[in-house]
Design an enzyme around this catalytic site. Structure first.
Site, mmCIF file in Angstrom:
data_model
loop_
_atom_site.group_PDB
_atom_site.id
_atom_site.type_symbol
_atom_site.label_atom_id
_atom_site.label_comp_id
_atom_site.label_asym_id
_atom_site.label_seq_id
_atom_site.Cartn_x
_atom_site.Cartn_y
_atom_site.Cartn_z
ATOM 1 N N GLU A 10 8.234 6.215 6.080
ATOM 2 C CA GLU A 10 8.238 6.308 7.533
ATOM 3 C C GLU A 10 7.748 7.686 8.001
ATOM 4 O OE1 GLU A 10 9.250 6.221 11.522
ATOM 5 O OE2 GLU A 10 10.311 7.534 10.151
ATOM 6 N N HIS A 306 12.186 2.632 8.278
ATOM 7 C CA HIS A 306 13.216 3.679 8.272
ATOM 8 C C HIS A 306 14.205 3.412 7.135
ATOM 9 C CE1 HIS A 306 12.201 4.705 12.542
ATOM 10 N NE2 HIS A 306 12.624 5.887 12.149
HETATM 11 P P1 ATP Z 1 10.000 11.397 15.149
HETATM 12 O O1 ATP Z 1 10.041 12.305 16.346
HETATM 13 O O2 ATP Z 1 9.478 12.033 13.967
HETATM 14 O O3 ATP Z 1 9.494 10.032 15.481
HETATM 15 P P2 ATP Z 1 12.723 11.073 15.387
HETATM 16 O O4 ATP Z 1 13.423 12.292 14.937
HETATM 17 O O5 ATP Z 1 12.587 10.852 16.876
HETATM 18 O O6 ATP Z 1 11.407 11.090 14.666
HETATM 19 P P3 ATP Z 1 12.998 8.667 13.836
HETATM 20 O O7 ATP Z 1 12.728 9.251 12.517
HETATM 21 O O8 ATP Z 1 11.949 7.750 14.382
HETATM 22 O O9 ATP Z 1 13.374 9.771 14.865
HETATM 23 O O10 ATP Z 1 14.422 7.907 13.823
HETATM 24 C C1 ATP Z 1 14.852 7.168 14.931
HETATM 25 C C2 ATP Z 1 16.303 6.716 14.745
HETATM 26 O O11 ATP Z 1 16.721 6.138 15.985
HETATM 27 C C3 ATP Z 1 16.541 5.647 13.696
HETATM 28 O O12 ATP Z 1 17.794 5.882 13.090
HETATM 29 C C4 ATP Z 1 16.598 4.332 14.490
HETATM 30 O O13 ATP Z 1 17.457 3.368 13.916
HETATM 31 C C5 ATP Z 1 17.182 4.819 15.798
HETATM 32 N N1 ATP Z 1 16.715 4.028 16.965
HETATM 33 C C6 ATP Z 1 15.460 4.036 17.490
HETATM 34 N N2 ATP Z 1 15.389 3.211 18.557
HETATM 35 C C7 ATP Z 1 16.632 2.665 18.714
HETATM 36 C C8 ATP Z 1 17.194 1.741 19.638
HETATM 37 N N3 ATP Z 1 16.470 1.216 20.616
HETATM 38 N N4 ATP Z 1 18.490 1.402 19.477
HETATM 39 C C9 ATP Z 1 19.240 1.931 18.488
HETATM 40 N N5 ATP Z 1 18.771 2.822 17.593
HETATM 41 C C10 ATP Z 1 17.492 3.188 17.691
#
Ligand code: ATP
Length: 346
Positions: A10, A306
């Site tokens: 991811e 993820h």
């Molecule tokens: P990046 O900025 O690198 O995309 P990030 O730090 O924003 O990364 P991700 O690595 O994409 O985050 O992780 C996102 C997390 O949020 C995951 O654990 C996912 O399960 C959770 N998540 C995303 N969208 C939702 C949602 N709509 N409802 C519940 N959980 C969510």
């Protein structure tokens, strides 16, 4: 020292957050390279820098390279200590994602960890606050992990400024995760909104009830008018008996209130009708806890990127493995000790 290629699978913020959390728990120093390589603007964003600093503070660790834009860090953990901590993300960066990194090590502290965080409570691509409380924490509570929360103010994009407090007790006797009954489901929900006309909340509620009624499921939906620096609206739905399944939708310009309601309700119906015991987002959020504390099983519709990336990462720190048995709608995932290699996924 364990070296982690942050571009694996991811390749976003989650590998990084989980890496520092696991480093603190296992007391293994780490180097993370190619940070957020698979994102349009790679490297650390303010919310990632803050999450790493927060874990470093809680575990009295040392970090190098932790600044905005950086694509490599080294992290050396120290002792995890209970007490009071306060972190301000400074933007509408997600509070719940920051807590994802902090809760894991805090469970291994010598005494209760109290954390106050300022940032975004209900923002895109992250667990909304009510999902965090009613889905994620409910799973942990069922496993006997005690975490208490208080919402002080909602924070929406762009101004953020939301604030919460979280108290995490040291993990004691972990209760295994049992597969639960998915019949006779009851749905609860919260529409959270700030600085918007009340008819928006009412229309979202109506749309949820209408969508769930197509499957003869009733819902108890509360509308909460919050105070916040930016306007915003969001919906979180969850099942309040049997399996804990959640679904949510954040309101945005150009998306009608009816759409917000029907999107979240349709997502929840998909989860309920599949017979899953973890919804698609809960899988990657709960997997580290199952792997650290207990070799449980769960059923899910899909193993997201993820989640599969996490399996790869967890195996680097812990002698655990993941058995995945696929049927046409569901995957049964079982966490086992790694001597059980023969049937594991890679
Ligand atoms: P990046 O900025 O690198 O995309 P990030 O730090 O924003 O990364 P991700 O690595 O994409 O985050 O992780 C996102 C997390 O949020 C995951 O654990 C996912 O399960 C959770 N998540 C995303 N969208 C939702 C949602 N709509 N409802 C519940 N959980 C969510």
């Amino acid at each position: 020292m364990i070296t982690i290629n942050g571009s694996h699978g991811e390749g976003g913020g989650q590998i990084l957050r989980l890496s520092v959390a696991l480093s603190a728990v296992t007391q293994e120093p780490i180097k993370v390279t190619n940070i957020r390589h698979n994102r349009p603007s790679p490297g650390l964003k303010p919310q990632h820098v803050m999450a790493i600093n927060a874990v470093a503070e809680i575990c009295h660790g040392q970090v190098e390279g932790n600044k905005v834009g950086s694509v490599e860090i080294t992290f050396s953990p120290g002792d995890i200590k209970g007490g009071n901590y306060s972190f301000d993300i400074g933007t509408a960066g997600s509070i719940t994602l920051m807590l994802q990194a902090c809760i894991i090590p805090s469970l291994f502290a010598d005494q209760r960890v109290n954390i106050r965080v300022t940032g975004g409570t209900d923002v895109k691509w992250a667990p909304p606050w009510d999902y965090f409380r009613h889905v994620f924490l409910s799973h942990l509570q069922h496993m006997n992990l005690n975490i208490h929360t208080q919402l002080i103010r909602r924070g929406y994009y762009p101004r953020g400024g939301g604030q919460v407090t979280v108290a995490i007790d040291p993990a004691e006797k972990f209760r295994p995760n049992f597969l639960k009954d998915t019949r006779n489901i009851q749905v609860k929900g919260i529409v959270n909104m700030a600085n918007l006309p009340s008819h928006i909340g009412e229309r979202i509620k109506k749309s949820v009830i209408k969508t769930l009624a197509t499957a003869q499921i009733s819902a108890d939906i509360e509308i909460i008018a919050a105070e916040s620096f930016s306007d915003g609206v969001g919906l979180v739905l969850w099942t309040s008996n049997g399996s804990i399944l959640g679904a949510d939708c954040l309101g945005e310009k150009g998306v009608s209130a009816e759409k917000v309601g029907s999107r979240a309700a349709s997502r929840l119906l998909l989860e309920i009708q599949s017979g899953a015991t973890f919804d698609i987002y809960a899988v990657d959020q709960i997997l580290p806890y199952l792997t650290l504390f207990n070799n449980g099983s769960f059923l899910c519709r899909e193993i997201s990127r993820h989640a599969s990336t996490e399996m790869w990462l967890l195996k680097k720190f812990l002698k655990k493995d993941f058995l995945v048995k696929k049927s046409h709608v569901l995957n049964k995932v079982t966490v086992v000790d790694s001597c059980n290699k023969a049937m594991s996924i890679t």
